[in-house]
Scaffold this active site. Structure first.
Site, PDB file in Angstrom:
ATOM      1  N   ASP A 173      66.433  62.903  58.315  1.00 16.93           N
ATOM      2  CA  ASP A 173      65.797  64.065  57.342  1.00 16.93           C
ATOM      3  C   ASP A 173      65.400  63.234  56.195  1.00 16.93           C
ATOM      4  O   ASP A 173      66.576  62.730  55.368  1.00 16.93           O
ATOM      5  CB  ASP A 173      66.535  65.049  57.231  1.00 16.93           C
ATOM      6  N   ILE A 174      64.144  63.254  55.730  1.00 11.97           N
ATOM      7  CA  ILE A 174      64.226  62.358  54.262  1.00 11.97           C
ATOM      8  C   ILE A 174      64.303  63.528  52.987  1.00 11.97           C
ATOM      9  O   ILE A 174      64.060  64.422  53.045  1.00 11.97           O
ATOM     10  CB  ILE A 174      62.456  62.114  54.210  1.00 11.97           C
ATOM     11  N   ASN A 181      56.135  65.999  47.333  1.00 17.37           N
ATOM     12  CA  ASN A 181      54.775  66.677  47.538  1.00 17.37           C
ATOM     13  C   ASN A 181      54.654  67.273  46.186  1.00 17.37           C
ATOM     14  O   ASN A 181      53.360  67.580  45.570  1.00 17.37           O
ATOM     15  CB  ASN A 181      54.942  67.707  48.507  1.00 17.37           C
ATOM     16  N   HIS A 186      50.234  66.161  48.111  1.00 16.94           N
ATOM     17  CA  HIS A 186      50.260  65.974  49.701  1.00 16.94           C
ATOM     18  C   HIS A 186      49.972  64.941  50.098  1.00 16.94           C
ATOM     19  O   HIS A 186      50.442  64.282  51.118  1.00 16.94           O
ATOM     20  CB  HIS A 186      49.754  67.220  50.306  1.00 16.94           C
ATOM     21  N   ASP A 190      51.947  62.283  52.642  1.00 17.22           N
ATOM     22  CA  ASP A 190      51.582  61.759  54.103  1.00 17.22           C
ATOM     23  C   ASP A 190      51.854  60.215  53.884  1.00 17.22           C
ATOM     24  O   ASP A 190      51.956  59.688  54.917  1.00 17.22           O
ATOM     25  CB  ASP A 190      50.093  61.920  54.135  1.00 17.22           C
ATOM     26  N   GLU A 216      59.446  66.787  57.727  1.00 18.07           N
ATOM     27  CA  GLU A 216      59.836  65.296  57.312  1.00 18.07           C
ATOM     28  C   GLU A 216      61.144  64.849  58.179  1.00 18.07           C
ATOM     29  O   GLU A 216      62.028  64.102  57.846  1.00 18.07           O
ATOM     30  CB  GLU A 216      60.569  65.481  55.603  1.00 18.07           C
ATOM     31  N   ARG A 236      72.262  50.762  59.320  1.00 17.77           N
ATOM     32  CA  ARG A 236      71.069  49.811  58.923  1.00 17.77           C
ATOM     33  C   ARG A 236      69.791  50.624  58.700  1.00 17.77           C
ATOM     34  O   ARG A 236      69.060  50.177  57.697  1.00 17.77           O
ATOM     35  CB  ARG A 236      70.954  49.214  60.191  1.00 17.77           C
TER      36      ARG A 236
END
Length: 324
Positions: A173-174, A181, A186, A190, A216, A236
């Site tokens: 999960d970013i 955003n 946005h 992207d 995300e 890693r």
């Protein structure tokens, strides 16, 4: 890494099979089964199909033998040969030992895997790739879509449990993606998603399944990898993302990622949903602990999660917790 096409997993062996014309090449396309959509160019050397790690084309299906059948190139044609498989090899509905292949033939091995043998020129090959691409991949990131991922997850978990083979699942999960955003727009978001996905796809193995699971959130499914190796692999990836220089409109946008790891047989799960919930719990812990870190799920981590106290026994559970 093996030279794979980025749309339909087309492998490129060093020597191609003798074509029917100067422009046509032989292919096998997986029409049904857990590997649906994969497309392989046939070489002029023997190609073994099976579920074993040593098979040239590895297919996951309960009824497929470790070395199930092979395709052999003759002077002017190709043949399919059963390798004394447990459940047999079928060509156009008939069980065979050895049979010459014709354009359009359907090969069935295992319970659900159906392959199509065909010849394509460059234009037909491109069209075929795009057809599978639109059905199996996320349009923005080129990662596999959620539907394909869940189908493979169920197949891989059943296979791992049946054969007692290791399997690892990573949920990525970013971190604070909403801020990207909000601050840069946005279109910048992207771009970040595309750069992130490209980095992960360059880092995973050919046999791994990398998919976009949510906005995300992404997933990596890795077979035949120990829990320790899976955690090191996740670390890693985390370090690589931390060093990523995603650029939009002349601005570098830094990102980090939180990763939850769940592994079989460390977790004695019974279903794909169990493994998914375990990885989700580890991801939750990673985000609660400050983000930009890897957490591997342990059995004791599931005890205080609502509905998962009996996860190790394989009972149905519902995980409604998530920290974004």
């Amino acid at each position: 890494m093996t030279d794979w096409d980025d749309t339909t997993h087309v492998s490129r062996p060093p020597h191609e099979a003798a074509p029917r014309s100067n422009e046509e090449r032989a292919y096998i396309v997986v029409l049904a089964g857990s590997n649906v959509g994969e497309m392989y160019k046939i070489s002029d050397q023997d190609i073994v199909l099976g579920r074993g790690a040593g098979a040239d084309i590895r297919l996951v299906d309960e009824g497929i033998s470790r070395f199930h059948c092979r395709i052999r190139a003759k002077v002017d044609h190709l043949v399919v040969e059963d390798l004394q498989s447990r459940n047999g090899t079928f060509l156009n509905g008939q069980r065979i030992d050895l049979r010459q292949l014709e354009d359009g033939d359907k090969i069935q091995i295992g319970r659900t895997t159906v392959l199509k043998f065909s010849f394509h020129d460059q234009i037909e090959e491109s069209f075929q790739r795009k057809m599978f691409d639109s059905a199996l991949r996320d349009g923005l990131t080129r990662a596999y879509n959620k539907r394909f991922f869940l189908d493979r997850l169920h197949s891989e978990v059943r296979f791992a449990l049946r054969h007692q083979s290791p399997l690892g699942l990573l949920l990525l999960d970013i971190d604070h993606f909403k801020r990207v955003n909000d601050q840069w727009g946005h279109l910048a978001g992207d771009r970040v998603l595309g750069e992130f996905a490209g980095l992960i796809m360059e880092s995973v193995r050919d046999e791994d399944v990398f998919a976009r699971y949510g906005g995300e959130e992404f997933a990596v499914l890795s077979r035949l990898i120990s829990a320790g190796d899976c955690a090191r692999f996740a670390e890693r990836l985390r370090r690589s993302v931390e060093q990523l220089k995603a650029e939009y409109d002349g601005t570098i946008i830094p990102i980090t990622v939180s990763i939850g790891v769940a592994s079989v047989p460390v977790l004695r799960v019974q279903t794909a949903n169990d493994l998914l919930r375990a990885a989700d719990r580890a991801l939750y812990q990673a985000k609660q602990a400050g983000r930009n870190r890897v957490v591997s799920c342990r059995p004791d981590m599931l005890e205080d999660l609502p509905g998962t106290a009996t996860l190790m026994a394989g009972e149905a559970t519902t995980d409604t917790s998530r920290a974004k």
